[in-house]
Design an enzyme around this catalytic site. Structure first.
Site, PDB file in Angstrom:
ATOM      1  N   HIS A 101       0.937  -1.328  -0.065  1.00 35.96           N
ATOM      2  CA  HIS A 101       0.047   0.003  -0.006  1.00 35.96           C
ATOM      3  C   HIS A 101       0.758   1.249   0.090  1.00 35.96           C
ATOM      4  O   HIS A 101       1.943   1.096   0.411  1.00 35.96           O
ATOM      5  CB  HIS A 101      -1.044  -0.085   1.225  1.00 35.96           C
ATOM      6  CG  HIS A 101      -0.276   0.028   2.370  1.00 35.96           C
ATOM      7  ND1 HIS A 101       0.149  -1.335   3.061  1.00 35.96           N
ATOM      8  CD2 HIS A 101       0.060   0.716   3.546  1.00 35.96           C
ATOM      9  CE1 HIS A 101       0.674  -1.280   4.144  1.00 35.96           C
ATOM     10  NE2 HIS A 101       0.731  -0.101   4.387  1.00 35.96           N
ATOM     11  N   HIS A 103       0.525   5.206   1.485  1.00 32.95           N
ATOM     12  CA  HIS A 103      -0.055   6.338   2.377  1.00 32.95           C
ATOM     13  C   HIS A 103      -0.024   7.439   1.515  1.00 32.95           C
ATOM     14  O   HIS A 103       1.107   8.217   0.965  1.00 32.95           O
ATOM     15  CB  HIS A 103       0.744   6.368   3.489  1.00 32.95           C
ATOM     16  CG  HIS A 103       0.857   5.291   4.529  1.00 32.95           C
ATOM     17  ND1 HIS A 103      -0.017   5.151   5.552  1.00 32.95           N
ATOM     18  CD2 HIS A 103       1.565   4.214   4.561  1.00 32.95           C
ATOM     19  CE1 HIS A 103       0.458   3.939   6.178  1.00 32.95           C
ATOM     20  NE2 HIS A 103       1.268   3.242   5.672  1.00 32.95           N
TER      21      HIS A 103
HETATM   22  P1  5GP Z   1       1.788   0.244   7.353  1.00 30.43           P
HETATM   23  O1  5GP Z   1       2.136   0.614   8.900  1.00 30.43           O
HETATM   24  O2  5GP Z   1       1.832  -1.134   7.153  1.00 30.43           O
HETATM   25  O3  5GP Z   1       2.828   1.152   6.626  1.00 30.43           O
HETATM   26  O4  5GP Z   1       0.278   0.836   7.178  1.00 30.43           O
HETATM   27  C1  5GP Z   1      -0.610   0.231   7.691  1.00 30.43           C
HETATM   28  C2  5GP Z   1      -1.699   1.037   7.820  1.00 30.43           C
HETATM   29  O5  5GP Z   1      -3.030   0.389   7.719  1.00 30.43           O
HETATM   30  C3  5GP Z   1      -1.750   1.758   9.170  1.00 30.43           C
HETATM   31  O6  5GP Z   1      -1.618   3.311   9.079  1.00 30.43           O
HETATM   32  C4  5GP Z   1      -3.152   1.688   9.925  1.00 30.43           C
HETATM   33  O7  5GP Z   1      -3.633   2.563  10.697  1.00 30.43           O
HETATM   34  C5  5GP Z   1      -3.986   1.251   8.631  1.00 30.43           C
HETATM   35  N1  5GP Z   1      -4.948   0.151   9.252  1.00 30.43           N
HETATM   36  C6  5GP Z   1      -4.809  -1.117   9.734  1.00 30.43           C
HETATM   37  N2  5GP Z   1      -5.762  -1.768   9.873  1.00 30.43           N
HETATM   38  C7  5GP Z   1      -6.856  -1.034   9.125  1.00 30.43           C
HETATM   39  C8  5GP Z   1      -8.371  -1.264   8.849  1.00 30.43           C
HETATM   40  O8  5GP Z   1      -8.766  -2.287   9.351  1.00 30.43           O
HETATM   41  N3  5GP Z   1      -8.748  -0.274   8.312  1.00 30.43           N
HETATM   42  C9  5GP Z   1      -8.317   0.740   7.781  1.00 30.43           C
HETATM   43  N4  5GP Z   1      -8.992   1.688   7.013  1.00 30.43           N
HETATM   44  N5  5GP Z   1      -6.945   1.129   7.892  1.00 30.43           N
HETATM   45  C10 5GP Z   1      -6.185   0.275   8.681  1.00 30.43           C
END
Ligand code: 5GP
Ligand code: ZN
Length: 140
Positions: A101, A103
């Site tokens: 993903h 951001h």
């Molecule tokens: P990472 O830490 O892998 O770069 O980003 C994962 C993102 O996914 C985090 O910013 C977290 O807030 C978001 N996230 C985790 N679980 C969920 C969910 O169930 N729904 C949504 N909409 N976002 C989520």
């Protein structure tokens, strides 16, 4: 391809609710539930891939283009002053959800986000040594 244990695949399947704000043939964009700033979105490919290193090149292209589209929307519709696109690849790099993903983080004058490192000049010999290791393989 989907991963039954992946939370983002569950969002894609409609098994977990999410606030979807954009989609196309290859990607879906939804609101992050822990927003760093107002309007923080996540852009994901419909096809499961764990991270930047394993995502299909066409999906990567589609996610990049969708991220640009959402950045434009954040500026126009949320009146953001700037945007950060962020990808974390690997747990050591802060990745917590292992479905690739990007951001899309709208930035506002006076928002609370700060650079997570302090820029200081590096040791030129060490910079050159790292470059030499990177250059050891043919350039791609
Ligand atoms: P990472 O830490 O892998 O770069 O980003 C994962 C993102 O996914 C985090 O910013 C977290 O807030 C978001 N996230 C985790 N679980 C969920 C969910 O169930 N729904 C949504 N909409 N976002 C989520
Ligand atoms: Zn997934």
């Amino acid at each position: 391809m989907t991963d039954p244990d992946c939370i983002f695949c569950k969002i894609l399947a409609g098994e977990i609710p999410a606030t979807i704000v954009g989609e196309d043939e290859r990607t879906v964009t939804f609101m992050d539930i822990n927003p760093a700033t107002r309007g923080h979105m996540l852009v994901i490919p419909r096809t499961h891939a764990a991270d930047l290193l394993s995502v299909d090149a066409e999906d990567l292209r589609a996610v990049a283009i969708a991220s640009q589209r959402q950045a434009v929307r954040a500026k126009e519709l949320l009146r953001a002053d700037g945007v950060n696109l962020v990808n974390s690849c690997g747990a050591v790099a802060w990745q917590t959800v292992f479905h690739f993903h990007v951001h899309v983080i709208p930035r506002y004058v006076d928002d609370p986000l700060r650079l997570p490192w302090v820029p200081v000049p590096g040791d030129p010999a060490e910079i050159a040594a790292a470059a030499q290791e990177l250059a050891a393989a043919p350039r791609t």
